[in-house]
Scaffold this active site. Structure first.
Site, short mmCIF file in Angstrom:
data_model
loop_
_atom_site.label_atom_id
_atom_site.label_comp_id
_atom_site.label_asym_id
_atom_site.label_seq_id
_atom_site.Cartn_x
_atom_site.Cartn_y
_atom_site.Cartn_z
N GLU A 1 -0.12 -5.51 -3.74
CA GLU A 1 1.31 -5.86 -3.82
C GLU A 1 1.74 -6.24 -5.23
OE1 GLU A 1 1.71 -8.76 -0.71
OE2 GLU A 1 1.27 -7.31 0.87
N GLU B 1 -1.39 -0.55 6.86
CA GLU B 1 -1.19 -1.76 7.68
C GLU B 1 -0.03 -1.56 8.66
OE1 GLU B 1 -0.74 -5.26 5.23
OE2 GLU B 1 -2.19 -4.56 3.75
#
Length: 529
Positions: A296, A399
């Site tokens: 991220e 995810e």
């Protein structure tokens, strides 16, 4: 109307302030220019009536007037809301395609326009396209892609040992392994819970650990490492021939960084991160297929702030040096989920990759798209993946889950089918690790007794489709039977009755993507006369 501006500005109007003009380049190309802009949304627009539940694919070619790049969005305004349809980084001297899309839950007039925070530039626009698709048309395109990308035609011929064809032979197929990687996250609860183990291993051959490989789990205190839990999880996975992704080495979000790391002086951060990479990658080298190296880092930048803008390139290079077999990944959320999140659009992701290459990391790289959806915007997701696919880098959904709503299972099935149908997606991992007492982080597939929830039923439904369970066919007069199979390993069982005698043979074979235009694999299966 008038998408190529061949009819001057017919059908177009000014949006906000500024000026809108029609221009023609020296080579005869027509386009529109929005200039003298004061506010971000000062541009040009067109209005049309759009239908509820249709899926709309949008594109336009953009350019700017001076040397500054501009981050430009396509916006759609209804009476009640303003939606983002797509983003692009437009430049001077070349046309760049903005690609996106959206859906609406009501039939309504819509006005579209372009928006950028940089009000010093003129926006050039050409070749604007808005294409509507019904739900049926969209599903047909998914089906067509799946037939082309994930399946191949297989022709069986059953003969005797003198090569005489045998008609009415029964062919039963059982899939041994599905080629397309599809899995689910797991938690440490699986180590000792037999019910969890049974439920998981009967469905998935790919996994990722939810939290157990993260730095805050392995080294709560400096130089006091504990890998006992991920060691046990890896042992379980390998025992059951389950392939594992490594997640994650470093996380740019300060909230999920060990507290002692956040307190380090800047001068000590490079040594701490290098020690972390050395520790986990050396330990699990050869045992995982991927590493989410820096998690991220489009949303967050704590390591770049402390170590310099090339921190990601440094981490990727070091990881690849230590584990040549595992593919190093970037990993981000909202790139395909939320058009309004301007920090992580496909355009920004592409720029990040270009920066990493410029900073010296030229090795292998994977694009990780987390896929934490609320209501899936399928046209926007498809367009974003299309843009990222231009890199020719491996793209995985790492995810996948959806928000817990009444339509959770519907949205999950929509997302799985859309992502499975996209030619650039090389694997899908669900983010539905179960752990007591709460169950799951966001989306569960079962209750605490491992009875399927509606989301779990969706997963079982698609797995049944992909696995061809109890698939049976019969040969024709020439001994042939042809069908389309998902790529993977299979066992074929051939039964043939000759008088009072029944012949049965087993043949193991693999179905792979076709190397040429002919999408077919022929198997000759011989039965004793």
């Amino acid at each position: 109307m008038n998408p190529e501006f061949e009819d001057a500005l017919n059908g177009w109007k000014k949006f906000g302030n500024g000026t809108v003009e029609h221009k023609t380049s020296p080579d005869g190309n027509n386009y529109a220019v929005a200039s003298q802009r004061v506010l971000p949304f000062d541009s040009l627009s067109q209005t049309f009536h759009l239908k509820k539940d249709n899926l709309y694919a949008f594109s336009a070619w953009l350019q700017v007037s001076n040397g500054e790049d501009a981050y430009i969005a396509a916006m759609f305004k209804t009476k009640t809301e303003i939606r983002t349809a797509g983003w692009v980084i437009a430049r001077q001297g070349c046309w760049t395609m903005l690609k996106g899309g959206f859906t609406l839950n009501i039939s309504t007039p819509v006005e579209f326009y372009f928006e950028t925070q940089n009000t010093t530039i003129d926006i050039w626009v050409d070749s604007v396209s808005l294409q509507p698709f019904t739900q049926k048309e969209w599903r047909f395109h998914q089906h067509r892609n799946i037939e082309k990308l994930r399946k191949s035609q297989v022709k069986f011929q059953v003969t005797d040992f003198e090569d005489n064809p045998i008609a009415n032979a029964k062919i039963s197929l059982k899939q041994i392994k599905l080629a397309f990687p599809f899995g689910n996250a797991m938690s440490e609860a699986i180590i000792d819970d037999k019910a969890y183990q049974s439920w998981f291993t009967s469905r998935f051959k790919y996994t990722v650990f939810e939290n157990e490989m993260k730095w805050y789990s392995n080294e709560k205190y400096p130089r006091q490492e504990n890998y006992s839990i991920p060691d046990a999880m890896l042992k379980f996975a390998h025992k059951h021939k389950i392939t594992v992704r490594g997640h994650n080495i470093l996380w740019d979000d300060p909230r999920y960084t060990p507290s002692w790391v956040k307190k380090l002086p800047k001068r000590d951060v490079p040594e701490a991160t290098e020690r972390r990479i050395n520790s986990i990658v050396k330990r699990y080298s050869g045992k995982v297929i991927h590493w989410d190296v820096i998690n991220e880092n489009l949303h967050f930048s704590q390591y770049e702030d402390k170590m310099g803008r090339n921190a990601s390139a440094v981490f990727l290079k070091k990881t690849h040096e230590l584990d040549k077999k595992a593919l190093p990944f970037l990993n981000e959320f909202n790139t395909i989920e939320r058009p309004r999140d301007s920090s992580v659009t496909a355009a920004k992701y592409l720029d990040k990759i270009k920066l990493i290459r410029k900073q010296g990391y030229l090795g292998p790289l994977g694009i990780g798209l987390e896929g934490h959806f609320a209501v899936p915007n399928l046209p926007y997701a498809r367009a974003s993946i299309d843009m990222l696919a231009a890199t020719n880098l491996p793209i995985w959904i790492t995810e996948l889950d959806v928000s817990h709503t009444q339509d959770e299972s519907v949205y999950l099935e929509q997302a799985i089918r859309e992502l499975h149908a996209h030619p650039a997606i090389q694997g899908i991992l669900l983010w539905a690790a179960w752990k007591p007492p709460k169950g799951c982080w966001r989306m569960c597939l079962t209750d605490n007794d491992f009875n399927n929830l509606p989301t779990g039923d969706v997963v079982d439904k698609v797995l049944r489709e992909w696995r061809h369970k109890d698939f049976v066919g019969t040969t024709d007069s020439g001994g042939y039977f042809t069908t389309s199979l998902f790529h993977g390993a299979y066992k074929a069982r051939i039964s043939h009755f000759s008088g009072k005698k029944s012949e049965k043979i087993n043949e193991v074979f693999e179905v792979k993507p076709a190397m040429g235009d002919v999408d077919q694999k022929t198997l000759h299966l011989r039965v004793h006369p």
